[in-house]
Scaffold this motif. Structure first.
Motif, short mmCIF file in Angstrom:
data_model
loop_
_atom_site.label_atom_id
_atom_site.label_comp_id
_atom_site.label_asym_id
_atom_site.label_seq_id
_atom_site.Cartn_x
_atom_site.Cartn_y
_atom_site.Cartn_z
N PRO A 145 32.46 49.03 34.65
CA PRO A 145 31.42 48.16 34.11
C PRO A 145 31.94 47.34 32.94
O PRO A 145 32.60 47.86 32.05
N GLY A 146 31.68 46.03 32.97
CA GLY A 146 32.11 45.15 31.90
C GLY A 146 33.53 44.65 32.02
O GLY A 146 33.97 43.80 31.26
N GLN A 147 34.29 45.16 32.99
CA GLN A 147 35.68 44.76 33.16
C GLN A 147 35.74 43.39 33.85
O GLN A 147 35.02 43.13 34.80
N LYS A 148 36.62 42.53 33.34
CA LYS A 148 36.80 41.21 33.96
C LYS A 148 37.90 41.31 35.00
O LYS A 148 38.92 41.91 34.77
N VAL A 149 37.63 40.71 36.14
CA VAL A 149 38.60 40.74 37.24
C VAL A 149 39.06 39.32 37.50
O VAL A 149 38.25 38.41 37.68
N SER A 150 40.37 39.14 37.52
CA SER A 150 40.94 37.81 37.77
C SER A 150 40.64 37.38 39.19
O SER A 150 40.83 38.14 40.15
N LYS A 151 40.18 36.15 39.34
CA LYS A 151 39.91 35.62 40.68
C LYS A 151 41.20 35.21 41.37
O LYS A 151 41.22 35.01 42.58
N LYS A 152 42.28 35.10 40.61
CA LYS A 152 43.56 34.70 41.17
C LYS A 152 44.30 35.88 41.80
O LYS A 152 45.14 35.69 42.67
N ALA A 184 20.06 54.43 45.63
CA ALA A 184 20.43 53.30 44.77
C ALA A 184 21.65 52.62 45.35
O ALA A 184 22.55 53.27 45.88
N ALA A 185 21.71 51.33 45.24
CA ALA A 185 22.84 50.58 45.77
C ALA A 185 24.08 50.87 44.95
O ALA A 185 24.02 51.05 43.73
N GLU A 186 25.22 50.92 45.64
CA GLU A 186 26.50 51.13 44.95
C GLU A 186 26.82 49.88 44.15
O GLU A 186 26.52 48.76 44.56
N GLY A 187 27.52 50.06 43.03
CA GLY A 187 27.98 48.88 42.33
C GLY A 187 27.48 48.82 40.99
O GLY A 187 27.58 48.66 39.98
#
Length: 187
Positions: A145-152, A184-187
């Motif tokens: 949670p809160g982690q940014k993931v590079s789209k590249k 509850a939905a995963e994620g």
């Protein structure tokens, strides 16, 4: 009659499925029961009253047949339920499971997986063509949670391993706990 036959006959006679019987040191006899699976019905779970009813009947049946034990424990399969029969795999298709193979992968994985690997966790699916089963997984770590993931960054490849029930040493539902509540939905 043998212990397996007595327990199975008693459990199925009460309308439950026998998942497993385990004898431990110290005279413990552990019996795991489940409710029969009905694909049309809503998922039901074994409760304390079910275990109590089976315990009383088993105590009587085992005493009549002179089976020695010091302590009897009747329980539900739990969140890490063992999968043994074809109907278990049909029931839990689409769920995350843990499997352990009898023999390591060897060269069959074409370098995708360590040749010595025997344990896998992934989603259970019917194999293509309807014969046998497969487990599908990605070795990409889950996003916190809160982690940014590079789209590249390219995603890790999805891998699949086909198997037959004869190749398995053990298969269980993966004990994944969500504190968001049931359904509850995963994620």
């Amino acid at each position: 009659m043998a212990l397996q036959d007595i327990v199975e006959q008693t459990v199925t006679g009460l309308g439950y499925d026998l998942v497993e019987i385990e004898r431990s040191a110290g005279g413990l006899l552990r019996v795991t029961i489940d409710l029969p699976w009905d694909p049309q019905a809503a998922e039901q779970f074994v409760n304390v009253e079910d275990c109590e009813k089976v315990t009383r009947q088993l105590q009587f049946a085992l005493e009549v047949d002179g089976i020695e034990y010091k302590r009897l424990e009747v329980s539900s399969p739990g969140i890490d339920r063992p999968l043994r029969h074809e109907k278990d795999f049909e029931r839990f298709a689409g769920q995350v499971i843990d499997i352990t193979l009898k023999a390591p992968m060897g060269a069959a994985a074409a370098g995708q997986v360590s040749a010595n690997r025997k344990k896998f966790r992934g989603t259970l699916e019917r194999a293509e063509g309807g014969q046998g089963w497969q487990i599908v997984w990605s070795d990409e770590p889950p996003v916190k949670p809160g982690q940014k993931v590079s789209k590249k960054r390219p995603p890790a490849p999805v891998q699949a391993l086909g198997f037959t029930l004869d190749e398995l040493r053990e298969a269980r539902l993966a004990p994944i706990v969500s504190f968001k509540g049931r359904g509850a939905a995963e994620g």
